[in-house]
Motif scaffolding. Structure first.
Motif, PDB file in Angstrom:
ATOM      1  N   TYR A  64      -1.450   2.324  -4.114  1.00  0.00           N
ATOM      2  CA  TYR A  64      -1.433   3.686  -3.605  1.00  0.00           C
ATOM      3  C   TYR A  64      -2.505   4.600  -3.967  1.00  0.00           C
ATOM      4  CZ  TYR A  64       0.541   4.345  -8.285  1.00  0.00           C
ATOM      5  OH  TYR A  64       0.882   4.411  -9.486  1.00  0.00           O
TER       6      TYR A  64
ATOM      7  N   TYR B  92       1.005  -1.145   0.041  1.00  0.00           N
ATOM      8  CA  TYR B  92       0.018  -0.160  -0.035  1.00  0.00           C
ATOM      9  C   TYR B  92       0.926   1.191   0.017  1.00  0.00           C
ATOM     10  CZ  TYR B  92      -3.877  -3.332   0.660  1.00  0.00           C
ATOM     11  OH  TYR B  92      -4.402  -4.260   0.573  1.00  0.00           O
ATOM     12  N   LEU B  93       2.094   1.016  -0.048  1.00  0.00           N
ATOM     13  CA  LEU B  93       3.019   2.210  -0.263  1.00  0.00           C
ATOM     14  C   LEU B  93       3.501   2.331  -1.557  1.00  0.00           C
ATOM     15  CD1 LEU B  93       5.136   1.765   2.923  1.00  0.00           C
ATOM     16  CD2 LEU B  93       3.704   3.645   2.371  1.00  0.00           C
ATOM     17  N   ASN B  94       3.729   1.006  -2.595  1.00  0.00           N
ATOM     18  CA  ASN B  94       4.408   1.163  -3.626  1.00  0.00           C
ATOM     19  C   ASN B  94       3.431   0.434  -4.983  1.00  0.00           C
ATOM     20  OD1 ASN B  94       4.766  -1.438  -3.073  1.00  0.00           O
ATOM     21  ND2 ASN B  94       6.787  -1.381  -2.907  1.00  0.00           N
TER      22      ASN B  94
ATOM     23  N   THR C 214      -7.747  -0.081  -2.129  1.00  0.00           N
ATOM     24  CA  THR C 214      -7.255   0.676  -0.821  1.00  0.00           C
ATOM     25  C   THR C 214      -8.581   0.668   0.309  1.00  0.00           C
ATOM     26  OG1 THR C 214      -7.528   2.778  -1.813  1.00  0.00           O
ATOM     27  CG2 THR C 214      -5.355   1.665  -1.906  1.00  0.00           C
TER      28      THR C 214
ATOM     29  N   ALA D 197      -1.399   2.813   4.272  1.00  0.00           N
ATOM     30  CA  ALA D 197      -0.390   1.701   4.661  1.00  0.00           C
ATOM     31  C   ALA D 197      -0.342   1.665   6.416  1.00  0.00           C
ATOM     32  CB  ALA D 197       1.090   2.044   4.313  1.00  0.00           C
TER      33      ALA D 197
END
Length: 401
Positions: free
Chosen positions: A32, A27-29, A45, A243
């Motif tokens: 997103y 969920y960072l890369n 998400t 995240a």
């Protein structure tokens, strides 16, 4: 400096567990997308946030719709107090709390006092316990909210939350508990304990920093603290920390699953550490012993020395700890918690908090008990207070120092 590194400040913050980090990373890369958008990536998400909300609700015995994510524990505390006060000021203007709360509560109360509200700060006993009957006696027809922490961050005292909640329910007064130190480390059921609002923060149970949550019982009227967008069902504006929220949910799920075995392990290490430290002459345990104390908390005062010097010498031996003294934050005042339980200033200044966690081993405890007596004696040898004490003892006995 020592090549050892023993971290005994878990009440200040914890590391992120590998399982938590692994779940956060996509969920960072990869995923997103803004959860408020309508395309597929955003739906992913949105689902992740929904799963985290469900995990938190399950851990607290709450409903999913009663969990609202925040930027941390201090924000959630401020929202609980200010949101309830301003949303319900037509009903009254009185708030009840205690003298040993975290500054996120105490400073929010001071803000409310400047804005026309009245606050009662209840005393505690020598172990830091609030008397539920004192809460009952303090409630008036103007009381909107009672806020009593679940467990104290300095001395580890576990408050009689269920009894206080029952009194508040009988009196039709809302009850908030700052459970930042307790969530993930103590069993909590918001329904059974009559809790209307509860604060938590992920970094206290091996989740990421900068994310927390506020439980708000269904039907409670509360103003928003942050205005802007429609996130968190219109209650808390701002694009979600996806995240961080995912990490919070995973970390709490792990903490609850591991709690019975981990608490038993930590309580045994805690008791060994307390037993060893209190063998040092002129040492006082702050807070209760046994089940009324958080399993990983040890707080002692060493008479005739000052806490900041103690921390520096412990650091030189590779031990990370904290002090109840506020010297390191730029104030010369000792801990408000230690003063509230009746300690004089000169003793409260010599406090040491050691808080254990998942990385703490019995070898760590043995090492602390090996080096700490010598550090205490070294500081006492440099202390005018210690010299005065020895001289007074010598005068009383008729012998020279």
């Amino acid at each position: 400096m020592s090549d050892k590194h023993i971290y005994l400040d878990h009440s200040a913050t914890t590391y992120i567990k590998p399982q938590v980090f692994d779940e956060m990373l996509p969920y960072l890369n990869t995923y997103y997308g803004n959860p408020s958008s309508i395309y597929a990536m955003s739906h992913k998400t949105e689902q992740a946030i929904d799963q985290a909300r469900e995990r938190v609700a399950l851990a607290l015995g709450a409903e999913k719709a009663e969990i609202f994510f925040t930027g941390g524990g201090s924000e959630a505390d401020n929202w609980a107090l200010k949101g309830i006060a301003f949303a319900n000021k037509h009903r009254g203007n009185h708030i009840i709390t205690t003298k040993i709360e975290h500054h996120a509560i105490l400073h929010a109360c001071e803000f409310l006092e400047r804005n026309g509200f009245e606050v009662t700060y209840l005393p505690v006993d020598a172990e830091g316990l609030v008397d539920p009957e004192a809460v009952r006696q303090a409630i008036t027809d103007k009381t909107l909210l009672v806020s009593v922490m679940f467990a104290n961050n300095e001395i580890g005292t576990i408050e009689p939350v269920k009894a206080i909640g029952q009194i508040c329910r009988e009196k039709k007064v809302l009850f908030h508990t700052d459970a930042v130190q307790a969530v993930g480390h103590a069993p909590i059921d918001v329904k059974d304990m009559n809790i209307d609002l509860l604060t938590l923060a992920a970094h206290k149970f091996y989740g990421p920093k900068g994310v927390g949550a506020l439980y708000i019982r269904r039907g409670v009227k509360i103003d928003s603290l942050i205005h802007g967008g429609g996130q968190e069902r219109g209650k808390r504006a701002g694009t979600e920390n996806i995240a961080g929220i995912v990490g919070l949910g995973k970390a709490l799920e792990l903490a609850v699953a591991e709690m019975p075995a981990e608490n038993k392990r930590l309580a045994a290490l805690r008791d060994k550490l307390i037993k060893g430290l209190t063998r040092i002459p002129h040492t006082r345990l702050n807070g209760p012993a046994g089940d009324k104390r958080m399993p990983g908390n040890v707080n002692v005062c060493f008479q005739f020395i000052e806490g900041e010097s103690l921390l520096l010498l412990l650091d030189s031996k590779g031990i990370s700890a904290s002090s109840g003294s506020a010297c390191t934050s730029g104030s010369l005042d000792p801990s408000h918690v230690l003063l509230a339980i009746g300690l004089p200033h000169e003793i409260a200044h010599g406090s040491l908090r050691l808080t254990l966690g998942s990385s703490t081993t019995e070898a760590d405890i043995d090492y602390v008990l090996e080096v700490l007596p010598g550090i205490v004696q070294r500081l006492r040898d440099m202390s005018p207070l210690w010299k005065n004490y020895l001289q007074a003892q010598a005068n009383a006995s008729g012998h020279a120092v």
